[in-house]
Structures are given as structure tokens and as C-alpha cells.
Design an enzyme around this catalytic site. Sequence first.
Site, short mmCIF file in Angstrom:
data_model
loop_
_atom_site.label_atom_id
_atom_site.label_comp_id
_atom_site.label_asym_id
_atom_site.label_seq_id
_atom_site.Cartn_x
_atom_site.Cartn_y
_atom_site.Cartn_z
CB SER A 194 -14.61 3.36 -3.51
OG SER A 194 -15.45 3.61 -4.56
NE ARG A 195 -8.95 8.01 -0.88
CZ ARG A 195 -9.11 9.00 -1.85
NH1 ARG A 195 -9.40 8.71 -2.91
NH2 ARG A 195 -8.80 10.30 -1.51
#
Length: 216
Positions: A194-195
Amino acid sequence: MTQTLADMRRDYTRDGLTEAQAPTDPFILFGQWFEEAVRTEQPPVEANAMVLATVDAEQQPHCRVLLLKGVDSHGFVFYTNYESAKGQQIAVQPKAAMTFFWPTLERQVRIEGTIEQVSAEESDAYYRVRPLGSRLGAWASPQSRVITGREELEARVAEIQTRFARQEEPPRPPHWGGYRLVPHRIEFWQGRSSRLHDRLDYQRDGEGWRRQRLAP
């Protein structure tokens, strides 16, 4: 169908980087990551490939891919022609940054610091272990300068081969040798899902290092 950049998105789920996993000395962590990259990354990726960024007299940034040839507790070593574009930029502004990216491991290392020439003895020692063609090429190539064509370069190589034909070992050119980037900052980036990546930033603090976590 044409592939868009949005289609190329990936999630990073291989590993994490916590403070408990990170030594207080960034050179130790770099060594661990580099050894793992050598074992893991497959050709055509070269584990010692890095992007070196320099700045010229007009403050224009320049970057290119080079190969790391040595690392110790003092810094990161690479070799080049001192009269090349990068050599001239370093002479004007002896500061630089380098970046390593190991895609299989989903890792990046960013390094910033000052540049100094390595000793003549260190440059001589590395020059001697290069392939003969590379040693002669260091004499023949006027790196970064305009040439008329491939034929000119091949003619220069032939002339150098003739010049040193009777010498068992050509000497190191005076215009060729090593630089060491002495870091004041090293950042380790580990891709996460999710970065929400892990970023541990080391900054020189006297004789030691100060470590802090950065938001992704």
C-alpha cells in the site's frame, strides 16, 4: 492494447525494515543488503550498478549509471576519467549523490556526501586488475569529448596498442583513477504494501550516526 503506466502498478510485499533489524552503523546495513543483492538479483541487473548525480558550474544536475568498485568505512569508490564531464563537475563542485536500486529485493539506498580522489596507490592497484582491453581503453578514450566517429576511437585504440606493445603492463594513465564518495547521509528504503514503505535515514553526527524514520 497499449499498456498505460497505471497498468504497471505493483504492490511491495517481500520484506520490511524495522529499527530492531537495522544496525547503528549504516555501512554494516549496506554491506548486508549488498551481499543479499549479489546473491538475489539476476542478470542483466548488476548489484553494484548505481546512479551517480553531480552538478556543474551552472548548477545543472547530471546523472549516469556507474559501477561501484569498493566500499569501506570511509565511503563508496568508483573509477573514471578525471577529465570526463563528471570529473570536471566534481572538480568544480565536489559534492554528489548516488542511488542503488535492487528490484527483486524491493530495496533502494540513497547516499549523499562529498567527493575526494582515492590515493594513487589505490588507483594503481585497481587499474592493474582490470582486463587489458579496459586498461588500454582508458588511454585511448577522450571520455565525454566529441569524436568524428567510431573509426576515430578504433584508430586511437590501435595507436595505444602499438605504443605499449613492448610493455608487459601498461601504466595507469595520469588522467584516470578513483573517487570516493564520503557520505554524510545514507537512506535505506524497503518497499512495503500500500506504498507504506519503510525509510530509515542515517545522518552523520560527529564520529557516529543519527538514525530516524521518514514517512513514505
